[in-house]
Design an enzyme around this catalytic site. Sequence first.
Site, PDB file in Angstrom:
ATOM      1  N   ASP A   1       0.865  -1.182   0.000  1.00 20.64           N
ATOM      2  CA  ASP A   1       0.000   0.000   0.000  1.00 20.64           C
ATOM      3  C   ASP A   1       0.904   1.234   0.000  1.00 20.64           C
ATOM      4  OD1 ASP A   1      -1.579  -2.183   0.817  1.00 20.64           O
ATOM      5  OD2 ASP A   1      -2.886  -0.930   2.055  1.00 20.64           O
TER       6      ASP A   1
ATOM      7  N   LYS B   1      -7.312   2.903  -2.623  1.00 17.16           N
ATOM      8  CA  LYS B   1      -7.601   2.869  -1.184  1.00 17.16           C
ATOM      9  C   LYS B   1      -7.911   4.274  -0.693  1.00 17.16           C
ATOM     10  CE  LYS B   1      -5.072   1.818   3.110  1.00 17.16           C
ATOM     11  NZ  LYS B   1      -3.810   1.254   3.652  1.00 17.16           N
TER      12      LYS B   1
ATOM     13  N   LYS C   1     -10.243  -0.480  -1.471  1.00 17.43           N
ATOM     14  CA  LYS C   1     -10.001  -0.754  -0.047  1.00 17.43           C
ATOM     15  C   LYS C   1     -10.420   0.468   0.762  1.00 17.43           C
ATOM     16  CE  LYS C   1      -6.351  -1.670   3.366  1.00 17.43           C
ATOM     17  NZ  LYS C   1      -4.936  -2.080   3.569  1.00 17.43           N
TER      18      LYS C   1
END
Length: 231
Positions: A94, A158, A187
């Site tokens: 990430d 995300k 996400k």
Amino acid sequence: MKLSVAQLAAMIDHTLLKPFITNQDLQKLCDEAKEYHFKTVAINNAAIPFCREALKSSGVLCDAAVSFPLGQSTLETKVFETIDAIEKGAREVDYVVNLVEIKNQNWTYVEDEMQRIVAVCDKRQVISKVIFETCYLTDEEKRRLCQVALKVKPTFIKTSTGFGTKGATLEDVRLMKSCVGDAISIKASGGIRSMEDALAMIEAGAGRIGTSSGVAIVDQYRLHQAEAASK
């Protein structure tokens, strides 16, 4: 929401990103992830070797936080950090986008950064997630960033690091979903602390949940399912 307890648990990145933790805290995180069968433990990169060993043969993955939480490392540093995290055992990454370059409307830089980091992950068969940090972006900037993602094709986009002024919101998840459809997964992370929060994010379009409250969420859902089945 037609999810089994196991299906919900497998959508959770069990998160511990505080700067003042111990190996005992990391061991607890990994033990919980194994017991509940979460998808990953989301950790800072220095913790990867410890967690990789603690999770050995469990099926739970290490999820590395790159350029966390500000996203202001140079592109070259981000690429190196991504490679280093993968070599140390991360199977998901990430990374935080360069918010300054978004505010500068330097979309060429943003796309190049995303392209290079996603390429590193793709080459090594590692899941890539691009953290938008939506609390600092206008809706137009979020849409434009989604358009870049549609060109580059990371595995996930995300919402948040959890360190910004606000975490995930249903409005942002819906906006992101409306932009990318099923082409890229979403996400949701930041401030998701209850079963109701998690299920609402999934209903809005999230395919993965980042939270430090995974144990409580799954326990609440297990009780909810048991009560529903007894009626």
